[in-house]
Design a protein around this motif. Sequence first.
Motif, PDB file in Angstrom:
ATOM      1  N   ARG A 188      31.202  46.951 -64.170  1.00 44.50           N
ATOM      2  CA  ARG A 188      29.790  46.642 -64.420  1.00 44.50           C
ATOM      3  C   ARG A 188      29.142  47.611 -65.409  1.00 44.50           C
ATOM      4  O   ARG A 188      28.036  47.371 -65.876  1.00 44.50           O
ATOM      5  CB  ARG A 188      29.003  46.653 -63.103  1.00 44.50           C
ATOM      6  CG  ARG A 188      29.461  45.552 -62.177  1.00 44.50           C
ATOM      7  CD  ARG A 188      28.550  45.255 -61.032  1.00 44.50           C
ATOM      8  NE  ARG A 188      29.105  44.111 -60.299  1.00 44.50           N
ATOM      9  CZ  ARG A 188      28.856  42.851 -60.579  1.00 44.50           C
ATOM     10  NH1 ARG A 188      27.999  42.554 -61.543  1.00 44.50           N
ATOM     11  NH2 ARG A 188      29.444  41.872 -59.908  1.00 44.50           N
ATOM     12  N   VAL A 231      20.591  54.825 -53.951  1.00 46.04           N
ATOM     13  CA  VAL A 231      22.057  54.759 -54.066  1.00 46.04           C
ATOM     14  C   VAL A 231      22.655  54.099 -52.830  1.00 46.04           C
ATOM     15  O   VAL A 231      23.666  53.405 -52.901  1.00 46.04           O
ATOM     16  CB  VAL A 231      22.637  56.188 -54.254  1.00 46.04           C
ATOM     17  CG1 VAL A 231      24.140  56.189 -54.104  1.00 46.04           C
ATOM     18  CG2 VAL A 231      22.243  56.731 -55.611  1.00 46.04           C
ATOM     19  N   ASP A 232      21.988  54.276 -51.709  1.00 47.54           N
ATOM     20  CA  ASP A 232      22.525  53.751 -50.455  1.00 47.54           C
ATOM     21  C   ASP A 232      22.136  52.298 -50.207  1.00 47.54           C
ATOM     22  O   ASP A 232      22.450  51.757 -49.155  1.00 47.54           O
ATOM     23  CB  ASP A 232      22.018  54.632 -49.311  1.00 47.54           C
ATOM     24  CG  ASP A 232      23.152  55.004 -48.380  1.00 47.54           C
ATOM     25  OD1 ASP A 232      24.323  54.831 -48.772  1.00 47.54           O
ATOM     26  OD2 ASP A 232      22.871  55.446 -47.263  1.00 47.54           O
ATOM     27  N   GLY A 233      21.441  51.673 -51.146  1.00 50.86           N
ATOM     28  CA  GLY A 233      21.065  50.268 -50.990  1.00 50.86           C
ATOM     29  C   GLY A 233      19.929  50.051 -50.013  1.00 50.86           C
ATOM     30  O   GLY A 233      19.728  48.956 -49.503  1.00 50.86           O
ATOM     31  N   CYS A 248      22.984  49.141 -66.144  1.00 50.49           N
ATOM     32  CA  CYS A 248      24.397  48.947 -65.799  1.00 50.49           C
ATOM     33  C   CYS A 248      24.792  49.824 -64.600  1.00 50.49           C
ATOM     34  O   CYS A 248      25.464  49.359 -63.678  1.00 50.49           O
ATOM     35  CB  CYS A 248      25.296  49.288 -66.992  1.00 50.49           C
ATOM     36  SG  CYS A 248      25.252  48.051 -68.296  1.00 50.49           S
ATOM     37  N   ARG A 278      22.843  51.101 -62.307  1.00 50.54           N
ATOM     38  CA  ARG A 278      22.164  50.597 -61.119  1.00 50.54           C
ATOM     39  C   ARG A 278      22.915  49.397 -60.529  1.00 50.54           C
ATOM     40  O   ARG A 278      23.176  49.319 -59.330  1.00 50.54           O
ATOM     41  CB  ARG A 278      20.738  50.168 -61.470  1.00 50.54           C
ATOM     42  CG  ARG A 278      19.899  49.750 -60.281  1.00 50.54           C
ATOM     43  CD  ARG A 278      18.908  48.680 -60.689  1.00 50.54           C
ATOM     44  NE  ARG A 278      19.546  47.380 -60.711  1.00 50.54           N
ATOM     45  CZ  ARG A 278      19.259  46.390 -59.884  1.00 50.54           C
ATOM     46  NH1 ARG A 278      18.327  46.553 -58.982  1.00 50.54           N
ATOM     47  NH2 ARG A 278      19.881  45.224 -59.956  1.00 50.54           N
ATOM     48  N   ASN A 279      23.305  48.443 -61.404  1.00 47.42           N
ATOM     49  CA  ASN A 279      24.001  47.255 -60.913  1.00 47.42           C
ATOM     50  C   ASN A 279      25.380  47.603 -60.357  1.00 47.42           C
ATOM     51  O   ASN A 279      25.836  47.001 -59.388  1.00 47.42           O
ATOM     52  CB  ASN A 279      24.098  46.204 -62.021  1.00 47.42           C
ATOM     53  CG  ASN A 279      22.755  45.547 -62.296  1.00 47.42           C
ATOM     54  OD1 ASN A 279      21.923  45.443 -61.399  1.00 47.42           O
ATOM     55  ND2 ASN A 279      22.523  45.124 -63.530  1.00 47.42           N
ATOM     56  N   ALA A 280      26.047  48.573 -60.990  1.00 53.56           N
ATOM     57  CA  ALA A 280      27.365  48.994 -60.498  1.00 53.56           C
ATOM     58  C   ALA A 280      27.241  49.605 -59.099  1.00 53.56           C
ATOM     59  O   ALA A 280      28.008  49.268 -58.187  1.00 53.56           O
ATOM     60  CB  ALA A 280      27.978  50.008 -61.467  1.00 53.56           C
ATOM     61  N   LEU A 281      26.264  50.472 -58.909  1.00 50.44           N
ATOM     62  CA  LEU A 281      26.098  51.123 -57.600  1.00 50.44           C
ATOM     63  C   LEU A 281      25.604  50.131 -56.555  1.00 50.44           C
ATOM     64  O   LEU A 281      25.981  50.198 -55.384  1.00 50.44           O
ATOM     65  CB  LEU A 281      25.105  52.294 -57.716  1.00 50.44           C
ATOM     66  CG  LEU A 281      25.615  53.498 -58.507  1.00 50.44           C
ATOM     67  CD1 LEU A 281      24.490  54.507 -58.742  1.00 50.44           C
ATOM     68  CD2 LEU A 281      26.777  54.179 -57.785  1.00 50.44           C
ATOM     69  N   ASP A 282      24.770  49.190 -56.988  1.00 51.97           N
ATOM     70  CA  ASP A 282      24.198  48.240 -56.034  1.00 51.97           C
ATOM     71  C   ASP A 282      25.243  47.261 -55.512  1.00 51.97           C
ATOM     72  O   ASP A 282      25.040  46.617 -54.480  1.00 51.97           O
ATOM     73  CB  ASP A 282      23.030  47.478 -56.672  1.00 51.97           C
ATOM     74  CG  ASP A 282      22.080  46.928 -55.611  1.00 51.97           C
ATOM     75  OD1 ASP A 282      21.571  47.744 -54.811  1.00 51.97           O
ATOM     76  OD2 ASP A 282      21.886  45.705 -55.563  1.00 51.97           O
ATOM     77  N   ASP A 283      26.350  47.126 -56.237  1.00 49.57           N
ATOM     78  CA  ASP A 283      27.388  46.191 -55.791  1.00 49.57           C
ATOM     79  C   ASP A 283      28.352  46.844 -54.801  1.00 49.57           C
ATOM     80  O   ASP A 283      29.331  46.232 -54.392  1.00 49.57           O
ATOM     81  CB  ASP A 283      28.141  45.624 -57.004  1.00 49.57           C
ATOM     82  CG  ASP A 283      28.970  44.400 -56.616  1.00 49.57           C
ATOM     83  OD1 ASP A 283      28.539  43.667 -55.708  1.00 49.57           O
ATOM     84  OD2 ASP A 283      30.054  44.209 -57.197  1.00 49.57           O
ATOM     85  N   ILE A 284      28.106  48.090 -54.457  1.00 44.27           N
ATOM     86  CA  ILE A 284      28.965  48.757 -53.469  1.00 44.27           C
ATOM     87  C   ILE A 284      28.458  48.409 -52.078  1.00 44.27           C
ATOM     88  O   ILE A 284      27.305  48.664 -51.751  1.00 44.27           O
ATOM     89  CB  ILE A 284      28.949  50.290 -53.678  1.00 44.27           C
ATOM     90  CG1 ILE A 284      29.580  50.627 -55.034  1.00 44.27           C
ATOM     91  CG2 ILE A 284      29.667  50.993 -52.547  1.00 44.27           C
ATOM     92  CD1 ILE A 284      29.519  52.096 -55.380  1.00 44.27           C
ATOM     93  N   ASP A 285      29.331  47.810 -51.281  1.00 45.91           N
ATOM     94  CA  ASP A 285      28.938  47.449 -49.919  1.00 45.91           C
ATOM     95  C   ASP A 285      28.840  48.675 -49.030  1.00 45.91           C
ATOM     96  O   ASP A 285      29.501  49.686 -49.275  1.00 45.91           O
ATOM     97  CB  ASP A 285      29.979  46.494 -49.314  1.00 45.91           C
ATOM     98  CG  ASP A 285      29.695  45.054 -49.704  1.00 45.91           C
ATOM     99  OD1 ASP A 285      28.526  44.721 -49.908  1.00 45.91           O
ATOM    100  OD2 ASP A 285      30.663  44.281 -49.807  1.00 45.91           O
ATOM    101  N   GLY A 286      28.053  48.561 -47.997  1.00 42.71           N
ATOM    102  CA  GLY A 286      27.975  49.615 -46.990  1.00 42.71           C
ATOM    103  C   GLY A 286      27.206  50.822 -47.500  1.00 42.71           C
ATOM    104  O   GLY A 286      26.476  50.751 -48.480  1.00 42.71           O
TER     105      GLY A 286
END
Lengths: 332, 154
Positions: free
Chosen positions: B30, B87-89, B113, B115-123
């Motif tokens: 991303r 960062v933790d969503g 980019c 932000r979107n990369a970190l936001d796609d991390i689950d949990g």
Amino acid sequence: MNRPELVCPAGTPSAMRTAVEAGADAVYCGFQNATNARNFPGLNFTVPELEKSVRHAHNGGTKVLLAVNTFPPAGKVDLWKEAVDTGAKLGVDAFIVADIGVADYIAKNYPDIRLHLSVQAAASTPEAIKFYCREFNIKRVVLPRILTVPEIKTMADEIPCEIETFIFGNHGLMVEGRCSLTNYITGLSTNMDGVCSPAAQIQYIKDDSGNLTTKLGEFTIDCFSCDENAGYPTICKGRYLTPAHDGAYYAFEEPISLNLSTLLPDLMAAGVTALKIEGRQRSRAYVKSVVTAYRKAVDNIMAGHNPEISDLLALTEGQKETQGAFKSKAWR
Amino acid sequence: MPPPPLFAIQPVLRRIVNRVATDNPDMFGRLGPHYNAHFVIDPVNLPFVLVLRPDPDDLLLDARQRNDIPPHDAKVSGSFLDLLMLVDGDLDGDALFFARDLTITGNTEAVVCLRNALDDIDGSIAENISDMFGPPGRAALGILRRAKQRNKSE
């Protein structure tokens, strides 16, 4: 009263899983290219990501609607056909389209997959909507955000397809699918490239007093004083100086978000089939909060209770919300 | 007040960034052309900043004194708790921006980019990191989360 479908945004696989978990009846999403109207950097789905995500959504009983809702420029239509072919192969439940060429391709090649008419088509009269239904077997129209609830009710009685309306997020009062403001400044088209205010050309400049200037290309969009809430750096939300006005003024619309929580019972009674939450570009935190709140509100209404929607003001643009034209055309 | 010594936290930061990268290899896609951009993450209420280069082949997460910030492509500023929740969503970046609690300067596309990369991390990234440090790590996270809760309800 029929139970309406809650249609929720998914900009990433994680956001899609969040929406499914929060109770979305359907999620809408797009590929990482110009075929959809949220072609933002780092957003959207690769083919393998969408394949997994469709499986996950279907396992959770959630439909997947694929946005292929931009307008292919001459000579580039193959990219849109490829997006449609891939979506069909992956088992999406519907395509959201705006361009008549793309609609025709789907209607002819994938007649068993539902077609939804995107808000980008800006179809706002029974005559226009009936044309799309007749020619392309459109099953649902996403209405532009310019009609009052009584007008939507009249529309529902006159057209042969389902109605989807926005209930939260971008206010979107431009004639959608025809807005060329970004193109004028950046050379990129919202309608053909899927990019509104491309991030590569946005600049935020904060001065020593804490005032924030937002610029798109060479143009200043707004200047927020240090104690003022901010909005997106889009031209339609800009505050401008002109000789015709004393001081800066919002020429098109101000930074504000749509929130129709209190109109939900009226919309449902008016015959709206699907309620759409805008915001594929937003985070999974936004998706979780908004979808959870609206899931609860719709379920409460269906059970005959008060909607009691939670406060979503913190998530709104400029931290302001409106019912826009849905309540009254004299909103501004 | 003299600036705090940072040498002690550098190895910890290296472990954190390596762990996040190992656990989430898909996030780098991303970042597009911005994988080797230098980001300054500025927790405005702490005496130091962090420098991040999310290049999977040459990862960097480094603490720097405020008078020693290197040339960078973009800077993201906010309170430490807001940045952690982001960062933790747990928080929406756009909402923080609207409220003027988050400031972005420099290359906006690179920040979008990231932000979107970190936001796609689950949990929870914070939980995974705290697990790396055993009971003291989990205790520290507990304290931060209580502070976050107070922050949310205020």
